[in-house]
Design an enzyme around this catalytic site. Structure first.
Site, short mmCIF file in Angstrom:
data_model
loop_
_atom_site.label_atom_id
_atom_site.label_comp_id
_atom_site.label_asym_id
_atom_site.label_seq_id
_atom_site.Cartn_x
_atom_site.Cartn_y
_atom_site.Cartn_z
N ASP A 230 0.88 -1.16 0.00
CA ASP A 230 0.00 0.00 0.00
C ASP A 230 0.92 1.22 0.00
O ASP A 230 1.57 1.51 1.00
CB ASP A 230 -0.90 0.01 1.25
CG ASP A 230 -1.92 1.14 1.22
OD1 ASP A 230 -2.70 1.24 2.19
OD2 ASP A 230 -1.94 1.93 0.25
N GLY B 76 -7.67 1.04 5.04
CA GLY B 76 -6.72 0.77 3.96
C GLY B 76 -5.83 -0.42 4.30
O GLY B 76 -5.50 -1.23 3.42
N ASP B 77 -5.45 -0.53 5.58
CA ASP B 77 -4.61 -1.64 6.01
C ASP B 77 -5.39 -2.96 5.93
O ASP B 77 -4.85 -3.99 5.51
CB ASP B 77 -4.13 -1.41 7.45
CG ASP B 77 -3.39 -0.08 7.60
OD1 ASP B 77 -3.51 0.55 8.66
OD2 ASP B 77 -2.71 0.34 6.63
N THR C 103 -8.04 2.13 -4.93
CA THR C 103 -9.01 1.80 -3.88
C THR C 103 -10.19 2.78 -3.82
O THR C 103 -11.28 2.40 -3.38
CB THR C 103 -8.32 1.76 -2.51
OG1 THR C 103 -7.60 2.99 -2.35
CG2 THR C 103 -7.33 0.61 -2.43
#
Lengths: 307, 327
Positions: free
Chosen positions: A111, A228-229, A180
């Protein structure tokens, strides 16, 4: 399933970001997760207060050396996220290159956290490290629109732009790219945002094929931290199970996100009370409570295959 | 279930000891686990090599301050294990005392790791800290025989000794004591070891009652690391679900240990025969091998006046309840 992931991310005592966000879901799905904590903070930095300690690049190297001395440095995946230090990030790249020599089939899920909504929220000097060193060794990346634009130098105003940006990202290294979130207009109206994915593969006959997908994702009126993680971890898991079907991998991944976020926002509103905006502690992801959804996410969106 | 645990233990990059051993199982059981990593090592210290960094008492305090400043320092449980540093341990005690002021119902589950098989494997100066400061604020402790003897100054050669030692430990503070392993002779022979538990409670009328249990636990011919950490975490979980039934809590806890250890030793040896044997033997109770926590009960009651035990079911784990006529 014997699948070992090395995850190098933050640790927070309380809450779900970094390794706290990634480890439990991956373990629930049966992955062995080795985790190097890049920092240990009391909680994420969106709270009123936060305190803790950071790991230096040297200390990271020392930990890796321990693993290597015991000859247990064979990994199937590496996963990284939010980092603030260039020397740390460069040490991560060195480690990954060595791990790829130990296992050429290693998949590096990255990411490339740089910023969002038009501005960087990491130090500027991380940008060239991501662009020149990190992304070239990554196999799967999960940039948002801002990060995708920054890394490629090209703006996205249409779906066609997004496809070109993803192709530029493929050319930099990764065969799988998921943007994303973007501010492209959704077909389902303004309560949805658009996400896109692209996976480049080489056919047995040597020719190249690219599968591209588009997701209309329901927006939620709150700021979540750690999503996001969780996304990157779940994309790792679902591309592992569907290595040639990005559509399915994305449907699973975005569906997990949906379930966790819905559970979280419901609970947050319950805690905050009617008419009040939930606070960061109240908005912590309901990770533990979402175990069943993580194990077997009911599909709640259909990805469209685009040309 | 909204239950928040603060676990202050080691972190290893690879493997399952300390917080790595405790967190996942507790999270799987639905507990919110806040974890402070007292160290970060590449792996546990039983490997050929290990490298990493330790957290100082000051750094621990800084992390706790962060939690407190955000006013999120309400915990239902605290869990601690292997520690090597007295100032760190003393800081842990300070934190627990403060957390107990914030929540008087907080339950502190403490594995008083001092040593085993007759010798200490932590620095000597931890002993007075455990004895004088830690155990007095603990609610549940999981010493092995050596630790139980060390903390009370009394040796255990019979079950009666063990009961007296557990009573001495109760008097020091904790209402729940489990001696996780001992070298008392097992009724099932030398392939089993004996564990004991004791839980002291106050009845509504103010009188005190003590439930004591004994487990015959199948021995495995291997050295495992992290099992004590898993045990303490699972005892936390199962006493949470069975706060007044130590027999049930122990059956669940020792059963989890059994499944994990069996799966581990099979995998380590690369064979499946052990699992097959257990699947067959446990079928009597509808025990499904591979599941984390299934009831595996054989209840046996002993009164002071009848030395005969009444065995209801034959099984791998035998649990005897000793009801005392007087407390």
């Amino acid at each position: 399933m014997e699948c070992r992931v090395l995850s190098i991310q933050s640790h927070v005592v309380r809450g779900y970001v970094g390794n706290k966000s990634a480890s439990f879901p991956l373990q629930v799905l049966g992955f062995e997760v080795d985790s190097i904590n890049s920092v240990q903070f009391s909680n994420h930095t969106g709270y009123s207060h936060w305190k803790g300690q950071v790991l230096t690049a040297d200390e990271l190297h020392v930990l890796y050396e321990g693993i290597k001395l015991n000859k247990v440095h064979q990994y199937d995946y590496v996963l990284t996220g939010y980092t603030r230090d260039t020397s740390f990030l460069e040490m991560v790249v060195d480690i990954i290159q060595e791990l790829k020599r130990a296992n050429p089939n290693l998949v590096y899920v990255c990411d490339p956290v740089l910023g969002d909504h038009g501005s960087m929220y990491v130090p500027q000097n991380l940008y060239p490290v991501y662009k020149n060193k990190v992304v070239p060794v990554a196999d799967i990346i999960t940039p948002n629109q801002f990060e995708a634009e920054l890394l490629t130098g090209k703006n996205i105003t249409t779906e066609k732009d997004a496809v070109e940006v993803m192709d530029l990202l493929h050319a930099m290294g990764p065969d799988t790219v998921v943007i994303t979130s973007s501010d492209l207009p959704s077909r389902l109206g303004d309560r949805f945002l658009v996400s896109l994915g692209s996976q480049r593969k080489v056919r047995p006959d040597g020719s190249r094929t690219t599968q591209r997908v588009r997701m209309e994702v329901h927006k939620v009126d709150a700021v979540f931290v750690g999503t996001g993680d969780l996304f990157a971890a779940m994309l790792l898991a679902w591309t592992h199970h569907y290595p040639d079907d990005l559509k399915m991998a994305c449907e699973k991944t975005f569906s997990v996100m949906h379930h966790v976020i819905q559970r979280t926002i419901s609970y947050a509103h319950e805690l905050a009370g009617p008419g009040r905006r939930p606070s960061p502690p109240q908005l912590e992801l309901r990770m533990v409570q979402s175990k069943a959804d993580i194990e077997d996410p009911a599909i709640v969106l259909e990805a469209t295959v685009i040309s």
